[in-house]
Design an enzyme around this catalytic site. Structure first.
Site, PDB file in Angstrom:
ATOM      1  N   CYS A 124       4.015  -9.325  13.299  1.00 57.63           N
ATOM      2  CA  CYS A 124       5.291  -8.627  13.516  1.00 57.63           C
ATOM      3  C   CYS A 124       6.465  -9.585  13.384  1.00 57.63           C
ATOM      4  O   CYS A 124       7.607  -9.149  13.279  1.00 57.63           O
ATOM      5  CB  CYS A 124       5.408  -8.045  14.925  1.00 57.63           C
ATOM      6  SG  CYS A 124       4.320  -6.699  15.305  1.00 57.63           S
TER       7      CYS A 124
ATOM      8  N   HIS B  73       0.855  -1.190   0.000  1.00 55.22           N
ATOM      9  CA  HIS B  73       0.000   0.000   0.000  1.00 55.22           C
ATOM     10  C   HIS B  73       0.892   1.241   0.000  1.00 55.22           C
ATOM     11  O   HIS B  73       2.123   1.120  -0.147  1.00 55.22           O
ATOM     12  CB  HIS B  73      -0.966  -0.029   1.194  1.00 55.22           C
ATOM     13  CG  HIS B  73      -0.283  -0.178   2.530  1.00 55.22           C
ATOM     14  ND1 HIS B  73       0.451   0.826   3.103  1.00 55.22           N
ATOM     15  CD2 HIS B  73      -0.200  -1.230   3.381  1.00 55.22           C
ATOM     16  CE1 HIS B  73       0.934   0.412   4.269  1.00 55.22           C
ATOM     17  NE2 HIS B  73       0.559  -0.837   4.457  1.00 55.22           N
TER      18      HIS B  73
ATOM     19  N   HIS C 262       4.337   1.285   1.897  1.00 55.22           N
ATOM     20  CA  HIS C 262       5.475   0.590   1.280  1.00 55.22           C
ATOM     21  C   HIS C 262       6.026   1.408   0.115  1.00 55.22           C
ATOM     22  O   HIS C 262       7.229   1.563  -0.055  1.00 55.22           O
ATOM     23  CB  HIS C 262       5.048  -0.800   0.781  1.00 55.22           C
ATOM     24  CG  HIS C 262       4.422  -1.641   1.856  1.00 55.22           C
ATOM     25  ND1 HIS C 262       3.071  -1.877   1.907  1.00 55.22           N
ATOM     26  CD2 HIS C 262       4.958  -2.266   2.929  1.00 55.22           C
ATOM     27  CE1 HIS C 262       2.801  -2.618   2.958  1.00 55.22           C
ATOM     28  NE2 HIS C 262       3.919  -2.868   3.603  1.00 55.22           N
TER      29      HIS C 262
ATOM     30  N   CYS D 124       4.058 -12.315  18.216  1.00 57.75           N
ATOM     31  CA  CYS D 124       3.097 -11.721  17.276  1.00 57.75           C
ATOM     32  C   CYS D 124       3.476 -12.183  15.879  1.00 57.75           C
ATOM     33  O   CYS D 124       4.551 -11.834  15.378  1.00 57.75           O
ATOM     34  CB  CYS D 124       3.118 -10.194  17.357  1.00 57.75           C
ATOM     35  SG  CYS D 124       2.120  -9.446  16.045  1.00 57.75           S
TER      36      CYS D 124
ATOM     37  N   LYS E  70      -2.465  -3.017   6.657  1.00 58.63           N
ATOM     38  CA  LYS E  70      -3.439  -3.965   6.122  1.00 58.63           C
ATOM     39  C   LYS E  70      -4.306  -4.532   7.237  1.00 58.63           C
ATOM     40  O   LYS E  70      -5.517  -4.653   7.115  1.00 58.63           O
ATOM     41  CB  LYS E  70      -2.703  -5.115   5.421  1.00 58.63           C
ATOM     42  CG  LYS E  70      -2.312  -4.773   4.004  1.00 58.63           C
ATOM     43  CD  LYS E  70      -3.426  -5.101   3.023  1.00 58.63           C
ATOM     44  CE  LYS E  70      -3.494  -4.121   1.873  1.00 58.63           C
ATOM     45  NZ  LYS E  70      -2.344  -4.115   0.995  1.00 58.63           N
TER      46      LYS E  70
ATOM     47  N   CYS F 135      -1.461  -7.602  20.330  1.00 65.93           N
ATOM     48  CA  CYS F 135      -0.305  -6.810  19.890  1.00 65.93           C
ATOM     49  C   CYS F 135      -0.723  -5.341  19.791  1.00 65.93           C
ATOM     50  O   CYS F 135      -1.784  -5.037  19.245  1.00 65.93           O
ATOM     51  CB  CYS F 135       0.161  -7.306  18.531  1.00 65.93           C
ATOM     52  SG  CYS F 135       1.282  -6.167  17.723  1.00 65.93           S
TER      53      CYS F 135
ATOM     54  N   LYS G 106      -1.502   4.000  12.475  1.00 60.84           N
ATOM     55  CA  LYS G 106      -0.623   3.639  11.370  1.00 60.84           C
ATOM     56  C   LYS G 106      -1.432   2.942  10.281  1.00 60.84           C
ATOM     57  O   LYS G 106      -2.267   2.093  10.579  1.00 60.84           O
ATOM     58  CB  LYS G 106       0.476   2.710  11.896  1.00 60.84           C
ATOM     59  CG  LYS G 106       1.424   2.251  10.823  1.00 60.84           C
ATOM     60  CD  LYS G 106       2.388   1.199  11.342  1.00 60.84           C
ATOM     61  CE  LYS G 106       2.857   0.342  10.188  1.00 60.84           C
ATOM     62  NZ  LYS G 106       3.567  -0.840  10.580  1.00 60.84           N
TER      63      LYS G 106
ATOM     64  N   HIS H 280      -0.773  -4.383  15.885  1.00 58.94           N
ATOM     65  CA  HIS H 280      -1.757  -5.005  15.006  1.00 58.94           C
ATOM     66  C   HIS H 280      -3.117  -5.239  15.650  1.00 58.94           C
ATOM     67  O   HIS H 280      -4.060  -5.617  14.959  1.00 58.94           O
ATOM     68  CB  HIS H 280      -1.216  -6.339  14.481  1.00 58.94           C
ATOM     69  CG  HIS H 280      -0.043  -6.149  13.577  1.00 58.94           C
ATOM     70  ND1 HIS H 280       1.252  -6.239  14.017  1.00 58.94           N
ATOM     71  CD2 HIS H 280       0.020  -5.832  12.273  1.00 58.94           C
ATOM     72  CE1 HIS H 280       2.066  -5.994  13.006  1.00 58.94           C
ATOM     73  NE2 HIS H 280       1.352  -5.745  11.940  1.00 58.94           N
TER      74      HIS H 280
HETATM   75  N1  MSP Z   1       9.800  -7.678   6.440  1.00 55.03           N
HETATM   76  C1  MSP Z   1      10.009  -6.676   7.406  1.00 55.03           C
HETATM   77  C2  MSP Z   1      11.243  -5.867   7.093  1.00 55.03           C
HETATM   78  C3  MSP Z   1      12.495  -6.654   6.971  1.00 55.03           C
HETATM   79  S1  MSP Z   1      13.841  -5.652   6.508  1.00 55.03           S
HETATM   80  C4  MSP Z   1      15.147  -6.592   6.678  1.00 55.03           C
HETATM   81  C5  MSP Z   1       8.820  -5.735   7.447  1.00 55.03           C
HETATM   82  N2  MSP Z   1       8.034  -5.727   6.376  1.00 55.03           N
HETATM   83  S2  MSP Z   1       6.734  -4.808   6.173  1.00 55.03           S
HETATM   84  O1  MSP Z   1       6.090  -5.298   4.977  1.00 55.03           O
HETATM   85  O2  MSP Z   1       5.945  -4.779   7.349  1.00 55.03           O
HETATM   86  O3  MSP Z   1       7.255  -3.388   5.858  1.00 55.03           O
HETATM   87  C6  MSP Z   1       7.499  -2.444   6.863  1.00 55.03           C
HETATM   88  C7  MSP Z   1       7.970  -1.182   6.204  1.00 55.03           C
HETATM   89  O4  MSP Z   1       7.034  -0.751   5.207  1.00 55.03           O
HETATM   90  C8  MSP Z   1       8.088   0.011   7.134  1.00 55.03           C
HETATM   91  O5  MSP Z   1       9.274   0.007   7.858  1.00 55.03           O
HETATM   92  C9  MSP Z   1       8.022   1.124   6.144  1.00 55.03           C
HETATM   93  O6  MSP Z   1       9.221   1.213   5.449  1.00 55.03           O
HETATM   94  C10 MSP Z   1       6.933   0.652   5.211  1.00 55.03           C
HETATM   95  N3  MSP Z   1       5.606   0.999   5.728  1.00 55.03           N
HETATM   96  C11 MSP Z   1       4.598   0.141   6.010  1.00 55.03           C
HETATM   97  N4  MSP Z   1       3.524   0.859   6.462  1.00 55.03           N
HETATM   98  C12 MSP Z   1       3.842   2.157   6.477  1.00 55.03           C
HETATM   99  C13 MSP Z   1       3.138   3.330   6.783  1.00 55.03           C
HETATM  100  N5  MSP Z   1       1.892   3.317   7.216  1.00 55.03           N
HETATM  101  N6  MSP Z   1       3.775   4.517   6.609  1.00 55.03           N
HETATM  102  C14 MSP Z   1       5.056   4.592   6.128  1.00 55.03           C
HETATM  103  N7  MSP Z   1       5.740   3.498   5.843  1.00 55.03           N
HETATM  104  C15 MSP Z   1       5.197   2.265   6.049  1.00 55.03           C
HETATM  105  O7  MSP Z   1       8.676  -5.018   8.421  1.00 55.03           O
END
Ligand code: MSP
Length: 732
Positions: free
Chosen positions: A142, A20, A23, A139, A323, A163, A320, A166
């Site tokens: 997480c 979304h 990311h 979790c 999903k 959590c 935040k 989440h």
């Molecule tokens: N797989 C782990 C990361 C491993 S890195 C070695 C993970 N994945 S995640 O799919 O949850 O992605 C988290 C990251 O996505 C956040 O740190 C950020 O970079 C981005 N974001 C996810 N949601 C976000 C927001 N709501 N706002 C801004 N960035 C966000 O954690």
């Protein structure tokens, strides 16, 4: 690491659900830094990718009737379509590798890394990895055990805690596990943070990490029994255990460039690119700033160049975007309706880097209209259109000969070209300073000060009048040269933020190659720090002038967006997990069907309002509007019923005015220094009646009076009528 190499990474995203805006945001920021470094002459490498192991992917696959690998492949295909539509893939000059933790070379590297850590001693001389038992609340979303301050206690004693991130139930896990002796690394980490004060940015986040480490570190469970988690890399020499998904995932940053695999090392170069700058959301800072450096210390691998943590996009309630909470901004809807560069500009301009940002489509549309359509876009089209019209499509000379200086001065322009050159150079330096401090919003504000300055120069000099006087030909040329040269600088500065549009303006100026070209005329190869005023050559033939940022029709767009969001045609987690909302056979595929390249290029998206090019040109050049613009303003006859002064506001009068409606309007007017309240009563005046109400000094003003502004200090003289007119009559 070679001096001129640079390596930037985003987190690798979980392959259990579709991406979304959150990311996309991290990728856009990393892309922006990457492009900037390339401009500065670095050989830059940009990694993004997916984190594909662990219990979450296993569970998502199970729900969808796929194997975990099929599940990961499905999500990755969506990711790559999304990155292509957003211009973030290799083909568009974006990432160099889309890393996947299911690549065999990754598993090889992780095993080597584990072995290195396992055979090392901690700073206190103990084994870095040992076997023990773990019992705790885990979790799954997480992929982390949670401490007491990270979950909410259950309402009923027999229920699991939730959590905090989440709001999902935690799993009680008790099993044999390998542990990393993190507790021995606290001092070494603190020393490192102390020695490298810029290691974790921004400062506030650094302080949080430091106090977390000062609070004492606990050893970290780094394996799960294979019987609990099958989908992952086995612990070397003990296949009854699976390596903890974070240990596996973090290691991708080095395996991607060749750690543990010679072929990969030859193809990319661990030696060349490591250490990396890691860009992450603040949600996963601890993993990157505490665990990862400790693992690297144990394996005797150099620590990262730095870790930058950005804030989160949150919903209107401040939660935040995620999903699990169902409050995400879906990418197919976003990209269907808005040009990619507008999204990039908005995200970088509006989120104060490091802090959380609230996303709204309204704000995005407003910014696009004000800063891009009316700001940069208008400046570019008015400048280029005038060069086309007055200079036969060739960049004129910027020099004003001696004998014409006096004449030029009379037209109101600054005859000293170094004034504007100095302004633009200074702005460039400020821009770079902010940019390199990751203060993107500030950098963009500075760039827009150039837009404002040049716009004002044009409006003051009135080239359309100069064009009527052959004696002022050189003055006209100088104004247009300065505007064009400033635009060229803006293109170079803005390229990392808005690659497609910057390259578009650059090509229209006649100096750039086509967008996405890798030739040296591409903005990717021009160092903003090396720009010199005057390098734009006289005689350069400009390209075809096209509007780059058509004005968006907010009302229409908002209702379309609302429709798309509620009709649910956009891709959600359910798409990633068939058996959820949309069944496999009926699921629209491919998921990014709406977001095409054409949508991504401003001016081509079918949902954007179409333009009457000729009219746009008129507005661009002379500030002329046509009748439809005028009719947007509703003017009515009003009669002042009451008028009084407002305490502590010596310029304002509070009026009530009858404009033929049921109730009189309350209007605040800045005329108190020139009109006695009593004398106004009964007077017929002209009122702008469809202005948005706004609050001043605690009073709502529901309209505006029309008045001439006279003399230097702008004394207001109210517009009035000499003949009898009924209240509410429309002025046309
Ligand atoms: N797989 C782990 C990361 C491993 S890195 C070695 C993970 N994945 S995640 O799919 O949850 O992605 C988290 C990251 O996505 C956040 O740190 C950020 O970079 C981005 N974001 C996810 N949601 C976000 C927001 N709501 N706002 C801004 N960035 C966000 O954690």
């Amino acid at each position: 690491m070679s001096n001129k190499s640079f390596y930037i990474t985003t987190p690798i995203y979980y392959a259990n659900s579709l991406p979304h805006l959150g990311h996309l945001y991290t990728m856009m920021v990393a892309d922006c830094i990457h492009r900037h470094k390339e401009q500065r002459g670095f050989e830059a490498y940009f990694l993004t990718g997916t984190d594909e192991h662990g219990v979450n992917i296993e569970r998502a696959a199970e729900r969808s009737g796929r194997t975990p690998q099929q599940q990961a492949d499905y999500v990755v295909s969506y990711f790559t379509m999304m990155t292509s539509a957003a211009g973030l893939d290799t083909e568009h000059g974006g990432y160099d590798v889309f890393m996947r933790t299911t690549y065999p070379f990754h598993a090889e590297g992780v095993s080597k890394f584990w072995r290195q850590v396992a055979k090392s001693k901690t700073p206190k001389g103990r084994e870095a990895i040992y076997k023990g038992h773990y019992e705790g609340w885990f979790c799954a979303p997480c992929a982390a055990y949670k401490t007491e301050d990270e979950y909410t206690k259950p309402q009923q004693p027999d229920q699991p805690p939730l959590c905090l991130i989440h709001e999902a139930p935690l799993d009680r896990v008790s099993e044999e596990s390998y542990f990393f002796r993190l507790s021995d690394y606290g001092d070494a980490l603190l020393e490192y943070y102390e020695a490298r004060s810029d290691f974790i940015r921004p400062e506030a986040r650094r302080n949080e990490v430091v106090s977390f480490v000062r609070g004492g570190l606990q050893d970290l469970s780094v394996s799960r029994l294979r019987s609990s988690v099958r989908w992952g890399i086995p612990v070397p020499d003990d296949p009854s255990h699976t390596i903890y998904v974070w240990f596996d995932a973090l290691t991708n940053y080095i395996t991607a460039i060749g750690y543990g695999n010679e072929e990969r090392e030859r193809a990319v170069g661990f030696e060349k690119f490591w250490p990396a700058l890691h860009l992450v959301g603040k949600d996963i800072l601890r993993f990157h700033a505490v665990y990862w450096p400790a693992f690297l210390m144990a394996a005797s691998v150099e620590l990262p160049r730095g870790i930058i943590a950005h804030g989160m996009w949150v919903d209107q309630a401040g939660r935040k975007m995620s999903k699990t909470l169902g409050n995400t901004v879906e990418l197919d809807v976003l990209q269907k309706h808005l040009p990619v560069d507008a999204i990039r500009y908005f995200c970088l301009r509006d989120m104060v880097f490091g802090q959380d940002g609230r996303f709204s489509y309204e704000a995005l549309i407003d910014r696009t209209n004000s800063d891009l359509a009316s700001g940069l876009g208008n400046l570019s089209s008015r400048t280029l259109t005038m060069i086309d019209r007055y200079c036969e499509g060739q960049v004129p000379s910027g020099r004003i000969p001696e004998e014409k200086l006096l004449l030029a001065k009379r037209s109101g322009i600054d005859t000293d070209e170094t004034t504007i050159a100095g302004f633009v150079e200074h702005a460039r330096d400020d821009f770079l300073m902010h940019f390199e401090n990751y203060a993107f919003g500030r950098a963009l504000e500075v760039a827009w000060s150039i837009v404002a300055r040049v716009d004002k120069m044009i409006s003051d000099a009135k080239p359309w009048d100069l064009a009527k006087d052959e004696n002022q030909r050189e003055t006209l040329n100088a104004v247009l040269y300065r505007a064009a040269e400033s635009l060229r600088w803006l293109c170079v500065l803005l390229y990392p933020v808005m690659p497609v549009s910057a390259q578009g303006i650059y090509s229209q100026l006649g100096v750039g190659a086509a967008p996405d070209s890798n030739s040296k005329h591409s903005l990717a190869a021009i160092d903003p720090a090396a720009l010199k005023w005057g390098e734009l050559k006289e005689g350069t033939r400009i390209g075809e002038v096209r509007p780059l940022f058509p004005r968006l029709d907010k009302g229409k767009l908002m209702s379309e967006i609302k429709n798309d969001r509620s009709s649910g045609t956009h891709a959600t987690e359910a798409d990633a997990v068939p058996g959820g909302r949309i069944a496999e056979e009926t699921r629209p595929s491919p998921p990014m069907q709406h977001a095409t390249e054409a949508d991504a290029v401003p001016g081509q998206a079918e949902t954007l309002s179409t333009l009457n090019a000729k009219r746009e040109q008129e507005i661009a050049i002379e500030g002329l509007i046509d009748i439809t613009d005028f009719t947007k303003v509703e003017l009515r006859v009003g009669e002042v019923l009451t008028a009084e002064r407002i305490p502590k506001a010596d310029r304002l009068l509070l009026l009530s005015v009858d404009i033929g409606e049921e109730k009189p309007r309350q209007i605040l007017a800045g005329i108190a220094q020139h009109y006695e309240p009593d004398k106004l009563i009964g007077r017929k005046i002209a009122v702008v009646s469809n202005l948005k109400p706004r609050k001043m000094r605690g009073y709502e003003s529901q309209g505006m009076l029309l008045a001439a502004s006279v003399g230097e200090e702008g004394k207001p003289v109210l517009a009035t009528f000499t003949e009898e007119v009924p209240n509410g009559a429309r002025l046309k």
